[in-house]
Design an enzyme around this catalytic site. Structure first.
Site, short mmCIF file in Angstrom:
data_model
loop_
_atom_site.label_atom_id
_atom_site.label_comp_id
_atom_site.label_asym_id
_atom_site.label_seq_id
_atom_site.Cartn_x
_atom_site.Cartn_y
_atom_site.Cartn_z
N SER A 171 1.06 -0.93 0.47
CA SER A 171 -0.23 -0.06 -0.29
C SER A 171 0.97 1.18 0.51
O SER A 171 1.79 1.69 -0.73
CB SER A 171 -0.72 -0.05 1.47
OG SER A 171 -1.65 1.09 1.51
N HIS A 305 -6.68 -6.27 0.87
CA HIS A 305 -6.10 -5.22 0.73
C HIS A 305 -4.61 -5.70 1.50
O HIS A 305 -4.66 -5.77 3.00
CB HIS A 305 -6.35 -4.12 0.92
CG HIS A 305 -4.91 -3.51 0.06
ND1 HIS A 305 -4.69 -3.48 -0.66
CD2 HIS A 305 -5.10 -2.12 1.34
CE1 HIS A 305 -4.00 -2.43 -0.46
NE2 HIS A 305 -3.71 -0.92 0.62
#
Length: 356
Positions: A171, A305
């Site tokens: 991320s 994620h």
């Protein structure tokens, strides 16, 4: 998207690479200060490496814990540095431990804060250079990783081979991992995971997707979310991304001819088509340099994620064995997407040159 066919020789690519780096520093990231190795110290005790840096009358220090896998030889071994300011390290750790690779967590938030726009200029980097230094937090992180490598080069007692360093993150930390790999040629393997805007996504493709109604992060949004970029980046290019003299296929290209493994997910906000498009165009740089097996792009959905699916373990291990440990023979030339589209007739209207 930014013609690359004008370059015909590897020597010309080296010059163009320097130009791209200067443009990124000027417009997006801010400058990464150079540091004399004479101004860096390293001390290793237990499993802790303490790094000291002097700048004039000022000095700072920070430390990382280096964890050697069970049964590792006492001789110098490779090291994976993982940025974890986002709070998670998600690559399959067994790939590294089973292949004799040491690991270290780098708290990039301590080096350059990312707690909202109000935290710009906060962290160890800015303690040394001043809170008004134009470097973004991601450049501060990259600077910190470079100082770790400096210290390892001066601290043989750590038993880490500074010629075999990899960096990763997921991320926002994946953005930082890409920046670190792009700005330090001593990093032999760079693995940004699900890095999205400011990482593996293209500013131009993401903006076009947003204009077409997709829920994807754009330059104007990312530039205002955190101090990841220099302060003027959003106000200068937020509404005119096509005037930016580079895009992130070129940021990825700064890693070439070293190894780059881009790990992505099928999440709208990250830019499903944007990341695959940028990755596909970036791959052309390695193709032109004659080393297409040193760059891979792997996008796989169906998971949360920053989770790492088992299906991507094979390409990760192939890269670790071939480019970090040495001796791997598996195929590492890969461009795979989970239904993403790379409209190269729109975004890449040039043919990759065969550089001599």
């Amino acid at each position: 998207m930014l013609d690359g066919s004008r370059i015909t020789k590897k020597s010309e690519w080296a010059c163009r690479r320097a130009e791209i780096k200067a443009q990124i520093e000027e417009y997006e990231s801010g400058p990464k200060p150079a540091v004399s190795k004479d101004d860096v110290t390293g001390d290793f005790s237990g499993n802790k490496l303490t790094v000291g840096v002097n700048e004039g009358s000022k000095s700072v220090s920070f430390s990382i814990d280096i964890n050697r896998p069970a049964g590792a030889p006492s001789a110098p071994i490779p090291l994976l540095i993982s940025l974890y300011g986002f709070g998670s390290v998600t690559l399959d750790a067994s790939v590294f431990s089973q292949n004799g690779v040491a690991t270290a967590l780098f708290n990039n938030n301590d080096m350059g804060a990312q707690g909202g726009g109000g935290t710009r200029g906060t962290g160890i980097f800015y303690d040394l250079y001043g809170k008004d230094h134009p470097a973004s937090s991601m450049i501060a992180w990259a600077w910190g990783i470079s100082r770790i490598i400096d210290a390892l080069e001066k601290t043989p007692s750590a038993n880490i081979d500074p010629r075999r360093i990899a960096v990763t993150g997921c991320s926002r930390d994946g953005k930082g991992a890409l920046t670190a790999g792009a700005f330090d040629e001593r990093i032999v393997l760079t693995i940004p995971q699900e890095s999205g805007a400011g990482g593996s996504a293209s500013w131009r493709v993401s903006q076009a997707a947003k204009d077409a109604g997709e829920n994807v992060q754009t330059l104007s949004h990312a530039a205002g979310e955190q101090p990841w970029f220099r302060e003027s980046f959003g106000s200068t290019f937020g509404n005119k991304v096509t005037t930016l003299p580079f895009d992130h296929h070129m940021v990825m290209g700064l890693v070439a001819p070293r190894a780059l493994l881009v790990v992505d997910n099928r999440i709208d906000w990250l830019g499903i088509d944007s990341t695959f498009t940028a990755g596909s165009i970036a791959h052309a740089i390695w193709e032109g340099l004659g080393v297409p097996d040193r760059m891979a792009y792997s996008q796989l959905g169906g998971h949360e994620h920053c989770q790492f699916p088992a299906q991507q373990r094979a390409i990760l291990e192939a890269y670790v064995k071939k480019f970090l440990v040495g001796g791997g023979t598996d195929d590492t030339n890969l461009l795979e997407s989970d239904g993403a589209k790379a409209d190269l007739s729109r975004w890449m209207t040039w043919t990759p040159p065969n550089l001599q």
